[in-house]
Design a protein around this motif. Sequence first.
Motif, PDB file in Angstrom:
ATOM      1  N   ASP A  27       0.772   3.587   2.207  1.00 18.52           N
ATOM      2  CA  ASP A  27       1.263   3.784   3.574  1.00 18.52           C
ATOM      3  C   ASP A  27       2.463   2.899   3.880  1.00 18.52           C
ATOM      4  O   ASP A  27       3.399   3.315   4.570  1.00 18.52           O
ATOM      5  CB  ASP A  27       0.151   3.499   4.593  1.00 18.52           C
ATOM      6  CG  ASP A  27      -0.918   4.584   4.590  1.00 18.52           C
ATOM      7  OD1 ASP A  27      -0.620   5.693   4.102  1.00 18.52           O
ATOM      8  OD2 ASP A  27      -2.035   4.325   5.076  1.00 18.52           O
ATOM      9  N   GLU A  28       2.426   1.667   3.373  1.00 17.41           N
ATOM     10  CA  GLU A  28       3.556   0.755   3.589  1.00 17.41           C
ATOM     11  C   GLU A  28       4.809   1.280   2.892  1.00 17.41           C
ATOM     12  O   GLU A  28       5.915   1.208   3.448  1.00 17.41           O
ATOM     13  CB  GLU A  28       3.205  -0.637   3.075  1.00 17.41           C
ATOM     14  CG  GLU A  28       2.215  -1.381   3.946  1.00 17.41           C
ATOM     15  CD  GLU A  28       1.796  -2.712   3.359  1.00 17.41           C
ATOM     16  OE1 GLU A  28       1.394  -3.599   4.116  1.00 17.41           O
ATOM     17  OE2 GLU A  28       1.872  -2.849   2.111  1.00 17.41           O
ATOM     18  N   LYS A  75      -0.349  -1.357  11.529  1.00 15.41           N
ATOM     19  CA  LYS A  75      -1.376  -1.062  10.544  1.00 15.41           C
ATOM     20  C   LYS A  75      -2.639  -1.862  10.850  1.00 15.41           C
ATOM     21  O   LYS A  75      -3.752  -1.336  10.780  1.00 15.41           O
ATOM     22  CB  LYS A  75      -0.868  -1.418   9.144  1.00 15.41           C
ATOM     23  CG  LYS A  75      -1.867  -1.056   8.032  1.00 15.41           C
ATOM     24  CD  LYS A  75      -1.418  -1.597   6.690  1.00 15.41           C
ATOM     25  CE  LYS A  75      -1.527  -3.113   6.666  1.00 15.41           C
ATOM     26  NZ  LYS A  75      -1.308  -3.670   5.311  1.00 15.41           N
ATOM     27  N   THR A 122       0.834  -1.200   0.000  1.00 18.51           N
ATOM     28  CA  THR A 122       0.000   0.000   0.000  1.00 18.51           C
ATOM     29  C   THR A 122       0.868   1.250   0.000  1.00 18.51           C
ATOM     30  O   THR A 122       2.093   1.184   0.224  1.00 18.51           O
ATOM     31  CB  THR A 122      -0.891   0.024   1.253  1.00 18.51           C
ATOM     32  OG1 THR A 122      -0.056   0.172   2.420  1.00 18.51           O
ATOM     33  CG2 THR A 122      -1.710  -1.250   1.370  1.00 18.51           C
TER      34      THR A 122
END
Length: 215
Positions: free
Chosen positions: A115-116, A211, A113
């Motif tokens: 965010d990752e 997460k 993702t």
Amino acid sequence: MNKKTCSVCLTEKDFEHFYKQVKRKKNGESYVYLRPDCKTCCKQKSTTWIKNNKVQFKKNLKRYKDKPELKEMQRKYNEKWRGSGGLRKWHINNKERLKIYSLKRNNKNHEITVDEWIACKNYFNYSCAYCGLSEKEHRIKFRQDLHKEHVKHNGANNLSNCVPACKTCNSSKQNSSLLRWYIEKEFFNFESLKKINQWLLHDYKQFIRNKNKGI
């Protein structure tokens, strides 16, 4: 009489069948040196050596290709080739190869993702995990962000096998193992290697746990 006997096959041949090199005597006078073995025997000897010394041959070839003057020569040639339409012609004449390459690349895309990816880059201070080139410098030099690098070429496509890498390191490493490739680089840094391993073995999991908890 422009003939010479090969020291290997013992066949008398014209000078044109021998590799030559211009050398100089101690007094500065130049002369043409002919190898004792003919071109055919020399090639056979070289082929046999490469077959029996593949690892050393690859090291020698890599050392040769890494010479700054050769890289600069290759860069200029590539620019001229692309500018003259060579790359476009190659694409037109190699459509099947491009399809195969595209399929392979699609299977090598990271499934992480946004965010990752941000967490991964933040962990490595928004710099190439290998050479340390910052993303800001990378954008100026290559006009693009850092790459998502597969540390293990045939490994997972998730965060457990992803580090940020500059275009140069990503292209250079390709399918080489991390340690074998990295330890030969001038910018090799033990602390950086330790940090990469720490991320791949443990620290990436902390982000996934956070997460999943909504942190």
